[in-house]
Design an enzyme around this catalytic site. Structure first.
Site, PDB file in Angstrom:
ATOM      1  N   SER A 218      -9.699  -1.604   6.939  1.00 18.29           N
ATOM      2  CA  SER A 218      -9.151  -1.363   5.603  1.00 18.29           C
ATOM      3  C   SER A 218      -8.394  -2.501   4.961  1.00 18.29           C
ATOM      4  O   SER A 218      -8.090  -2.431   3.775  1.00 18.29           O
ATOM      5  CB  SER A 218      -8.241  -0.140   5.620  1.00 18.29           C
ATOM      6  OG  SER A 218      -9.017   1.013   5.536  1.00 18.29           O
TER       7      SER A 218
ATOM      8  N   LYS B  58       0.847  -1.196   0.000  1.00 15.35           N
ATOM      9  CA  LYS B  58       0.000   0.000   0.000  1.00 15.35           C
ATOM     10  C   LYS B  58       0.883   1.247   0.000  1.00 15.35           C
ATOM     11  O   LYS B  58       1.961   1.247   0.615  1.00 15.35           O
ATOM     12  CB  LYS B  58      -0.877  -0.042   1.259  1.00 15.35           C
ATOM     13  CG  LYS B  58      -1.999   0.979   1.326  1.00 15.35           C
ATOM     14  CD  LYS B  58      -2.844   0.717   2.585  1.00 15.35           C
ATOM     15  CE  LYS B  58      -4.010   1.671   2.728  1.00 15.35           C
ATOM     16  NZ  LYS B  58      -4.832   1.361   3.927  1.00 15.35           N
TER      17      LYS B  58
ATOM     18  N   SER C 104      -9.714   1.035   2.947  1.00 15.05           N
ATOM     19  CA  SER C 104      -8.938   1.905   2.091  1.00 15.05           C
ATOM     20  C   SER C 104      -7.838   1.205   1.297  1.00 15.05           C
ATOM     21  O   SER C 104      -7.287   1.783   0.363  1.00 15.05           O
ATOM     22  CB  SER C 104      -8.305   3.002   2.933  1.00 15.05           C
ATOM     23  OG  SER C 104      -7.385   2.436   3.869  1.00 15.05           O
TER      24      SER C 104
HETATM   25  N1  GLN Z   1     -13.229   2.999   6.698  1.00 12.31           N
HETATM   26  C1  GLN Z   1     -12.530   3.388   7.891  1.00 12.31           C
HETATM   27  C2  GLN Z   1     -12.145   4.838   7.819  1.00 12.31           C
HETATM   28  O1  GLN Z   1     -12.428   5.440   6.851  1.00 12.31           O
HETATM   29  C3  GLN Z   1     -11.333   2.517   8.103  1.00 12.31           C
HETATM   30  C4  GLN Z   1     -10.165   2.903   7.292  1.00 12.31           C
HETATM   31  C5  GLN Z   1      -8.926   2.118   7.595  1.00 12.31           C
HETATM   32  O2  GLN Z   1      -8.979   1.045   8.196  1.00 12.31           O
HETATM   33  N2  GLN Z   1      -7.798   2.693   7.241  1.00 12.31           N
HETATM   34  O3  GLN Z   1     -11.598   5.377   8.714  1.00 12.31           O
END
Ligand code: GLN
Length: 484
Positions: free
Chosen positions: A172, A73, A148
């Site tokens: 994510s 990532k 994400s």
């Molecule tokens: N969807 C969650 C957020 O927007 C989790 C994102 C993540 O785990 N980085 O914060």
């Protein structure tokens, strides 16, 4: 590239494949499927890295990931690459060092071939908040890959690479894994060093792997986890994941989380959970319902804890040292505000505003402090449940991949999609999303994931469960995404 990381490394060790061939094959797949938007950049130095691996092998070094191409990532620093975090703010940021987890992959013989697309600063559940374009779900190009870490999940699901790394702050890794039909693992907080992971919400962030087999998952975790002097929150516990592959689920007690089944799940998700429970029982495990009443408050608490941490972590992007600086400003305040104004996308701005608000005098007690109390109650809920059960079961997401654009106009509905995953980060416990079936929506087969949650440091147990299900189903739910 349909072979697993374990198989590829084996072929390289036996001299049947060369590391440079594998890297070339990965690059081919990446360019053939460029329309998915999975990567922000490819790594120019990858062929040289592959040569280096070959040289180390000739020198007799033992490399468990010999020549295996991987994607990480784009919030993980890799020396010699750009690390953008999906943001204009860091569009031209070149990493001067490598994150510990990535360094360990490289030392084990892996070759980083690409940096994966993601929601800006890991804020999002759909990979639509990237400054470098949306990522598409390979099972249906009109749908999101989740987020994400959408790019990492797609790279694995579409066969560009066998394994990848993402980061999981509130789901994510797990949710995009579910949307793409691959494994996605969020380790116990502290089992993988966060050194070199760009911080979103530091008390929740963990790096985690994506894979298409339980064996690869175990292999990756054995390589990346373990203590690191550079991360004070990393735990001393040594990894023992591959040893967990041969254990049985017979006799294990599973708790099916009632509140996660109460409403809102699609029929395909409900069916997948039921089927997995029946399967576990047929393997000699027991399944009973368990209550986790704070599930209803998880999303609210999570967003009131993650955004204050984010607002503080993102204060460093002021255009003074390494993030984007707006031209033509004559004083420090206007320079900072116009740099930040131009560099951040709307979701990141919303989070900074929300987080600053929740921390501000007069609101702190009502929002941040209250959310921290809920966080404690969530941990208590889990402790109570783990007094009776070895692992808990929930859907990973109430629904399979949704349509691109379906939730972008309504941030609250996007946040609500995280209902099944955020509790795990609040409590710091490990959880794994397992490919568990498909649901046909509008004529398209879409993967469905089931989440298993273990008590803190019970990470290895999740690999045992994954392997048992994989074997019992004869890998029925582990197909590469269709290529078109
Ligand atoms: N969807 C969650 C957020 O927007 C989790 C994102 C993540 O785990 N980085 O914060």
């Amino acid at each position: 590239m349909s072979a697993s990381a374990s198989q590829l490394a084996q072929l390289v060790l036996q001299g049947q494949r060369q590391p440079s061939d594998l890297v070339e094959e990965a690059f081919q797949q990446i360019s053939l499927q460029a329309h998915l938007g999975a990567l922000i950049s490819t790594v120019e130095g990858a062929p040289e890295q592959a040569q280096l691996v070959a040289k180390r092998l000739r020198a007799g070094v033992s490399l468990p990931l010999a020549g295996v191409p991987v994607v990480v990532k784009d919030n993980l620093n890799v020396k010699g690459t750009r690390t953008t975090c999906g943001s204009r703010a860091l569009e031209n940021y070149h990493s001067p060092y490598t994150a510990t987890a990535v360094q360990r992959l490289i030392e084990a013989g892996a070759v980083v071939v690409g940096k994966a697309n993601m929601d800006e600063f890991a804020m999002g559940s759909s990979s639509e908040n990237s400054a470098f374009g949306v990522v598409r779900n390979p099972w249906d190009h009109t749908r999101v890959p989740g987020g994400s870490s959408g790019g990492s999940a797609v790279a694995v699901a579409a066969g560009m690479v066998p394994v990848a790394l993402g980061s999981d702050t509130g789901g994510s890794v797990r949710q995009p894994a579910a949307f793409n039909g691959v494994y996605g693992f969020k380790p116990t907080y502290g089992r993988v060093s966060r050194y070199g992971l760009v911080a979103y919400a530091s008390s929740l962030d963990q790096i985690g792997p994506f894979a298409r087999s339980a064996e690869d998952l175990a292999l990756l975790m054995d390589v990346i986890s373990g203590p690191d002097a550079r991360d004070a929150t990393s735990l001393e516990t040594l990894p023992a994941f591959r040893a967990a592959l041969t254990r049985e689920v017979r006799g294990m007690k599973f708790g099916l989380v009632r509140e996660a089944l109460e409403g809102g799940n699609t029929p395909g998700v409900r069916a997948a959970v039921e089927q997995i429970c029946t399967l576990l029982e047929s393997l000699g495990a027991s399944v009973a319902e368990v209550g986790l009443p704070t599930l209803h408050y998880g999303v609210a608490a999570y967003y009131l804890i993650a955004t204050p941490e984010a607002s503080s972590n993102l204060a460093r992007y002021d255009g003074m040292v390494y993030s984007h600086r707006a031209a033509g400003q004559t004083d420090v305040n206007s320079s900072m505000s116009s740099s930040r104004g131009a560099a951040f996308g709307p979701e990141v701005k919303r989070r900074i505003l929300m987080g600053t608000y929740a921390l501000s005098s007069g609101y702190y007690d009502a929002f941040y402090a209250k959310a921290m109390k809920v966080r404690r109650l969530v941990a208590d809920d889990f402790a109570r449940a783990f007094g009776h059960f070895d692992a808990l079961i929930t859907p990973t997401s109430p629904f399979p991949a949704f349509r691109l654009g379906e939730k972008t106009h309504d941030p609250l509905s996007m946040y609500a999609a995280d209902i099944d995953t955020v509790m795990v980060n609040l409590a710091g416990v490990p959880a794994l999303s397992i490919p568990a079936g498909y649901e046909t929506l509008e004529g398209r087969e879409l993967p469905v994931g089931v989440q298993f949650i273990a008590p803190a440091l019970g990470d290895e147990r999740l690999v045992t469960i994954a392997k048992a299900i994989e074997d019992a189903t004869n890998k029925a739910y582990l197909r590469l995404a269709p290529q078109n």
